[in-house]
Structures are given as C-alpha cells and as structure tokens.
Design an enzyme around this catalytic site. Sequence first.
Site, PDB file in Angstrom:
ATOM      1  CE1 TYR A 162      35.381  -2.985  -4.121  1.00 38.01           C
ATOM      2  CE2 TYR A 162      33.296  -2.253  -3.193  1.00 38.01           C
ATOM      3  CZ  TYR A 162      34.532  -2.859  -3.041  1.00 38.01           C
ATOM      4  OH  TYR A 162      34.907  -3.327  -1.814  1.00 38.01           O
ATOM      5  CG  ASP A 163      28.763   0.489  -5.502  1.00 39.81           C
ATOM      6  OD1 ASP A 163      29.571   0.109  -4.630  1.00 39.81           O
ATOM      7  OD2 ASP A 163      28.450   1.680  -5.683  1.00 39.81           O
ATOM      8  CB  CYS A 209      22.543  41.756  14.684  1.00 40.31           C
ATOM      9  SG  CYS A 209      24.034  41.835  13.668  1.00 40.31           S
ATOM     10  CB  CYS A 227      23.068  45.978  12.131  1.00 37.17           C
ATOM     11  SG  CYS A 227      21.889  44.615  12.076  1.00 37.17           S
ATOM     12  CG  ASP A 244      33.484   4.601  -6.644  1.00 37.51           C
ATOM     13  OD1 ASP A 244      34.583   3.997  -6.644  1.00 37.51           O
ATOM     14  OD2 ASP A 244      33.302   5.707  -6.110  1.00 37.51           O
ATOM     15  CB  ALA A 245      29.085   2.380 -11.251  1.00 38.84           C
ATOM     16  CE  LYS A 248      53.691   7.316  18.323  1.00 48.10           C
ATOM     17  NZ  LYS A 248      52.343   7.728  18.736  1.00 48.10           N
ATOM     18  NE  ARG A 287      50.567  -0.570  22.874  1.00 48.66           N
ATOM     19  CZ  ARG A 287      50.678  -0.297  24.160  1.00 48.66           C
ATOM     20  NH1 ARG A 287      49.635   0.121  24.846  1.00 48.66           N
ATOM     21  NH2 ARG A 287      51.832  -0.439  24.763  1.00 48.66           N
ATOM     22  CG  LEU A 312      56.941   3.345  19.272  1.00 47.43           C
ATOM     23  CD1 LEU A 312      56.564   4.132  18.022  1.00 47.43           C
ATOM     24  CD2 LEU A 312      58.142   2.446  18.996  1.00 47.43           C
ATOM     25  CD  GLU A 323      57.769   2.443  10.337  1.00 48.05           C
ATOM     26  OE1 GLU A 323      56.816   2.463  11.130  1.00 48.05           O
ATOM     27  OE2 GLU A 323      58.509   1.463  10.165  1.00 48.05           O
ATOM     28  CE1 TYR A 366      52.470   0.030  14.628  1.00 45.57           C
ATOM     29  CE2 TYR A 366      51.178   1.622  13.368  1.00 45.57           C
ATOM     30  CZ  TYR A 366      51.424   0.933  14.550  1.00 45.57           C
ATOM     31  OH  TYR A 366      50.634   1.145  15.634  1.00 45.57           O
ATOM     32  CD  GLU A 368      48.179   3.981  15.339  1.00 45.90           C
ATOM     33  OE1 GLU A 368      48.920   2.991  15.526  1.00 45.90           O
ATOM     34  OE2 GLU A 368      47.934   4.823  16.217  1.00 45.90           O
ATOM     35  CB  CYS A 383      23.160  43.595   8.901  1.00 42.55           C
ATOM     36  SG  CYS A 383      24.499  42.962   9.924  1.00 42.55           S
ATOM     37  CB  CYS A 408      21.799  39.405  11.730  1.00 47.61           C
ATOM     38  SG  CYS A 408      21.344  41.107  11.381  1.00 47.61           S
ATOM     39  CE  LYS A 439      54.048  12.365  20.197  1.00 52.21           C
ATOM     40  NZ  LYS A 439      53.454  11.652  21.293  1.00 52.21           N
ATOM     41  CG  ASP A 485      47.159  11.140  16.819  1.00 48.91           C
ATOM     42  OD1 ASP A 485      47.260  10.232  17.670  1.00 48.91           O
ATOM     43  OD2 ASP A 485      46.902  12.310  17.095  1.00 48.91           O
TER      44      ASP A 485
HETATM   45  C1  9MJ Z   1      52.457   4.621  14.245  1.00 51.01           C
HETATM   46  N1  9MJ Z   1      51.638   4.916  15.244  1.00 51.01           N
HETATM   47  O1  9MJ Z   1      52.323   5.099  13.136  1.00 51.01           O
HETATM   48  C2  9MJ Z   1      54.666   2.156  15.410  1.00 51.01           C
HETATM   49  N2  9MJ Z   1      53.506   3.658  14.496  1.00 51.01           N
HETATM   50  O2  9MJ Z   1      56.070   0.312  16.074  1.00 51.01           O
HETATM   51  C3  9MJ Z   1      54.499   3.293  13.623  1.00 51.01           C
HETATM   52  N3  9MJ Z   1      53.650   2.935  15.610  1.00 51.01           N
HETATM   53  C4  9MJ Z   1      55.121   1.172  16.366  1.00 51.01           C
HETATM   54  N4  9MJ Z   1      55.214   2.342  14.208  1.00 51.01           N
HETATM   55  C5  9MJ Z   1      56.253  -0.436  17.162  1.00 51.01           C
HETATM   56  N5  9MJ Z   1      54.663   3.818  12.384  1.00 51.01           N
HETATM   57  C6  9MJ Z   1      55.397  -0.049  18.141  1.00 51.01           C
HETATM   58  C7  9MJ Z   1      54.653   0.990  17.626  1.00 51.01           C
END
Ligand code: 9MJ
Length: 692
Positions: free
Chosen positions: A35-36, A412, A415, A32-33, A114, A135, A82, A112, A223, A171, A436, A430, A312, A116
């Site tokens: 890089y900085d 509390c 006690c 890191d150092a 998914k 999106r 999807l 893959e 993806y 994502e 206590c 407390c 899911k 979040d």
């Molecule tokens: C996510 N959210 O990880 C897609 N996604 O492909 C992956 N979303 C996706 N693929 C086509 N791994 C539309 C959405």
Amino acid sequence: MGKPAQRVAELRRLIEDANYRYYVLDEPSIPDAEYDRLLRELQALEAAHPELADPNSPTQRVGTAPSAGFAEVRHAVPMLSLANAFSDEEVAEFVARITRETGDAEPVFSVEPKIDGLAISLRYEHGAFVRGATRGDGATGEDVTANLRTVRAIPLRLRGNAPAVLEVRGEVYMPKAEFERYNAWAREHGEKTLANPRNGAAGSLRQLDPRVTAKRPLSFFAYALGEVEGATLPPTHSQTLAWLRELGFPVCPETDTARGLDGLLAYYRKLGARREALPYEIDGAVYKLDRYDRQRAMGFVSRAPRWAIAHKYPAQEEATVVEAIDVQVGRTGALTPVARLRPVQVGGVTVTNATLHNADQVARLDVRVGDHVIVRRAGDVIPEVVRVIPERRSHDAKGRPLHPPYRLPDKCPVCGSAVEREEGEVVARCTGGLYCPAQRVQALHHFASRRAMDIEGLGERFITALVEFGYVRTVADLYRLTVEDFVEMKRRADERDGTVPETVKAGRIATKWAENLVAAIDASRNTTLERLLYALGIRDVGESTAKTLARHFGALDPIMHADEETLQAVPDIGPVVAARIAHFFAEPHNREVIAALRKAGVHWPEGPPRRSEEGPLAGKTVVLTGGLASMTREEAGAQLEALGAKVSGSVSKKTSFVVAGEAAGSKLAKAQELGIEIWDEARLLAFLREHA
Ligand code: 9MJ
C-alpha cells in the site's frame, strides 16, 4: 490520455480499492508495505505532473495546509437528533405508539449500535466527495472537508453507479485502542490527554491544520441519508445501508434488523454484553422503523423523528467526589497517585478508586481533595479521573480553595525511602530498591537471576510465595532460609492454591528440590564484585556498567563512598547513571542490606583499582566478531580488558580495531567500510602472548 495519466488513474483505483477492502469489507487485500509503495509512486507521479492533481486523490489524505477557520454549511436536509429511552418501559411505549399509529402488530426495525463520536454529513456529486460538515445545530454546521479527506474510512470517490447528488450521514469516531495509545503517548510527553474517544474525534475534526487531523486515527460509520438526487431509494432503511456499503461506505457490522419489542430488547442485551469488547465506544442502541412508508406515517416532533429512538446504556462517566489522594508503589518503584472516591456506579460497576497516572497528570487536572470530578470507566481499562468540575470546588470565607494543589510525597509511602524524579521523566520512583516491600519480588527475582547471583531454581513463583508468606524481606534474608522453610512455604502455597501434590497426599514429602535450592543459595555466596553490583538492581546499572565499576574501583567500599563527581570520572559513566549509583548507596536501607549480605557470608575477591588508563591497550576500544578457534569471544574480551581495552559490541568511528574470527559478518563489513584496523586470530594470539 498519456501514460502518466493512465498510471495515476490506475494507482488511485488500486489504493481506493485497498481502502474499500480494508475499511468496508474488513478483508485487507494487500500488505501495508505494498500500500505504501503504491502511495509513494502516486505521490511521485503527481509531483512530476501537477496538471494531474485532484483534491480527491488518496495522496490528499495526508492533509493540506491549515486554514484560518471553518465556513458555515447549511444542510439541505436538516440533520436529525434522536430521542432517548433510558428503560425497557420507554422502549415499550415507543413500540406501542408505532403499532397504534401504523397498525403494524410487530414492526420491523433497523437496529444499530449508537456510536459515540461526532455526527457529520458527507456530500458527493457525481461520485466525487465535494464537502463534509459537522452537524452543528442540525440546520447549519461547519465545513470540515479538508479534515474529513484525511479519514481513510471515508471514500473520496464512490464505487459503481453513483447518483448525481448523495449526502451520507454518519459518525466519525476514534477507535478505543487508538484513544488509549494516544493518551499513553500524551502522558509520556507531558501533553494534554483526551478525556474520551468522543472528545478525541471532535477535537481532531476541529483542528485548523488538516495535517494534525491526518495523524489522528479516526474512522467512520454511515447510518443515514441527507439529500439524494438521481437515484431511486429502496423501500427500507436496512436496504439503504446495504446500498451505501456497495457505494463504498463502512456500515457498523453490528447493525441488524429486529422485530417487535422482544426483538429490540434482545438486541439491546446482546449488544450490551459485547459493549466492552467492541473496538469503538457506544452509548446505546438505535432502533429505526425500517420501512420508509411507515417512517413517513410517524413523522417528526421538532427535529427528532417519531420513528426512531436511542436506547441508552449506563454511562461510562459519572461525577463524584475525591475523598483522599493516596499513592501506590508499583513493582518497579513507580509512584502512582490514586484518587479515593465517594463510591459511584459507573457503567454498572461501583467505582471507589481512580488512577491519576502521575504527578504531571495531577498538575494538569489540578485535582484536589474534596473536588467534584468526572470519573470514567471503559472496558478493561482502570477507572480514571478525566476532569475536575471547577465550579463545584469549595472555598473558604476569603474565596480561597479549601485544599492546596496536591503534591506527591517526597518519601515512599511504603518504605519511607526518598522519592526521586529525574529530569524529563514523568514517573517518580521510590529509591528504596532492595528494601522497599513493594519492589521485593522484582528485586529478588533480579538478584537471583542467572547473570546476577545465579541461584538456580529460585524462580518467580517461589519468590512470590516467599515474600507473601513473609519468609524474606530483603535479598539478604535468602541466606537464612533452611530446607524446612522451603518445604513449609511450598505446603502453604499449595494449600492456598488448592494444588496439593499427590506425593503429599500419600504422606510423603519431597525435599530434594529444597535441598538443591539451599545448596544453590549457598553456592551464590561465592561471587564476584561485578555480579554483586549488577544483582543489586541499581537502575541503569547493567552488566557492562557493573563490570566497569568493579574494574575501576576494585572493591565495593570505594564505590559506596564515591560521590557523583568521582563516579562521572569513570569512563562510560554519565551524569544520570552516576547520580543513580550515588543515590542508591546514599540510601541507608540499601547500605543495611549490603551489610547484611556481608554478614551472611556473601563474599567476592577485591583488588586494587585497575584504571583503564593502564595497560598496553589503555584508551583503545575493541570489537570482537565471528568465532575464534582457541577461545570464546568472552574469554578473548576478558584478556583484552585485562590489558586496558574497552570491549564494545558495535563498530563505530571510535573503534580502535576489530578482531574478526570465522564467519564474521556485518561488523566486519562495517569496519572495512570505515577503514578500521582488522586483526585476525593469529595476530590477537601473538599480541596476548607478548603481553602475558
Ligand atoms: C449513531 N450515533 O451511531 C443515528 N447513530 O440516525 C446511528 N445515530 C441517527 N443512527 C438518525 N446509528 C439520526 C441519528
């Protein structure tokens, strides 16, 4: 190209290369150092040569000036959504459909996690990042280019042979650890917490000030593709992902290929077993038919492809009802409000309690008994209430909420001692301290420690057993323990833990250790006032404050009776510590413990108060450094204190003189720098002799 231009180009390449190795290959190449250092050199050169500026320079990742809003971006190729599958049967139907329509008996899929987070599209022209958008509704999103430039996992220039136009979808996400770190910080500083990593990513990208986004630890996985010009795509999605990696995009390392329904379900279970351990949050597995010709054969319904599906996992957030709000008292006396919930399945586990963290968090959420709330359970973090569903709160006939805002109790719950919360502190505590039960183990451990009452051999394991089996409630109870008590306590602990020693099995019971412990406890009866004061475990009363108090007052009673004002008059005792001391001794439970200690024979020499205004060194602050030949530094310090000096550990402008022994180092150097008087050992000894 002049020299600066060459160096700028080289630095940009070195830095982007380090990013690539870190984010894409997961093989950090430089510390890191280093890089900085490269980044700072580049910043300096760009500042000196404004003509070399480039919006895709790695220096731009710190964020540019805020904008008034986000422009609309029309996606050249719509961003897909999807379809979801919530059961193995639905996945089986998906695979059967594909087999029926393509004739492929065992189709191959790209599989893959998914992620979040927030779906985005990145546009590159001739290898340079030109625009990034959310999106949105799939057809039109928001231009968040300036914010995306701050995400280090997103390449600003592509590697190798880049096509004329390349749009990459993926994502943006906030890693779990960063999410937890952010929330811990927010709770401590009274800021709003993020409900989940997904909101963390979304909220960060929606910042109008890219410098704020730059401080949020976001990352990215690619993806999918959007518009592409000037490149021939490989025949499968999985090969496209490999190509994207070569171009410099991070692709989720859990990505794989699988064959047929069995392959998909096996991947789903394997990934599910790793879900909690993954450093980012996922809410499913995505299955994409791998061959592009097969994808074309399947086509689309509305905006969702018929060749892909998201399988899911159980949600990590669920709605339930708060049936009560209780308070837990931790080992340090910290009060934590806890919501008792109508039992609910969250991520495959029944949740009945969720933490509300502290009073501020309760106030921010405005959680009340009877409320419908969202609870979240992720990984090994304790379940928490993330928000109230306000439209489901019950009201009386007059439209008022049925329950008032929740307030922490002022006593509390364990006690009954007073609860206090200091200015600027989020945690309420407390004040029962020694008394206590919730704080007993910790209080006893501190009491017995070497620098406090110095009870040798009484470690945490024994203390925990003594408390659990009810042998001791307060520190004073230690003085009633017998050898038989210890032996019996150990037998019960061993039985419970299933660790009965060989000697006991052989019918012999070792008692020497217990005799030693009882002797050590007995020896601790003979102590000093400063040790006792320290041993009581008054918050912020460390050894140094204990010593100051002992010297200033000379005896315990005047300290116990001193009000805050009197305590504040003692040198080095400020208003916060004065209040803590006064509150501690005002608590009847603590006074009872002290009376019991006295009754048990704990004693210490008391003398007249020795105000530091007295003595030849009154008002002087002295620092001791290096080794002395004739005595230890502690002994020298004690003698100087006896003459009214205050002994400090660090040199500052306020230091009156420094006593420098053998091999004195940085403290001596600092004293010389500040022009502070320096004494050698001979001068110290002469002074002590003169004032003996
Ligand atoms: C996510 N959210 O990880 C897609 N996604 O492909 C992956 N979303 C996706 N693929 C086509 N791994 C539309 C959405």
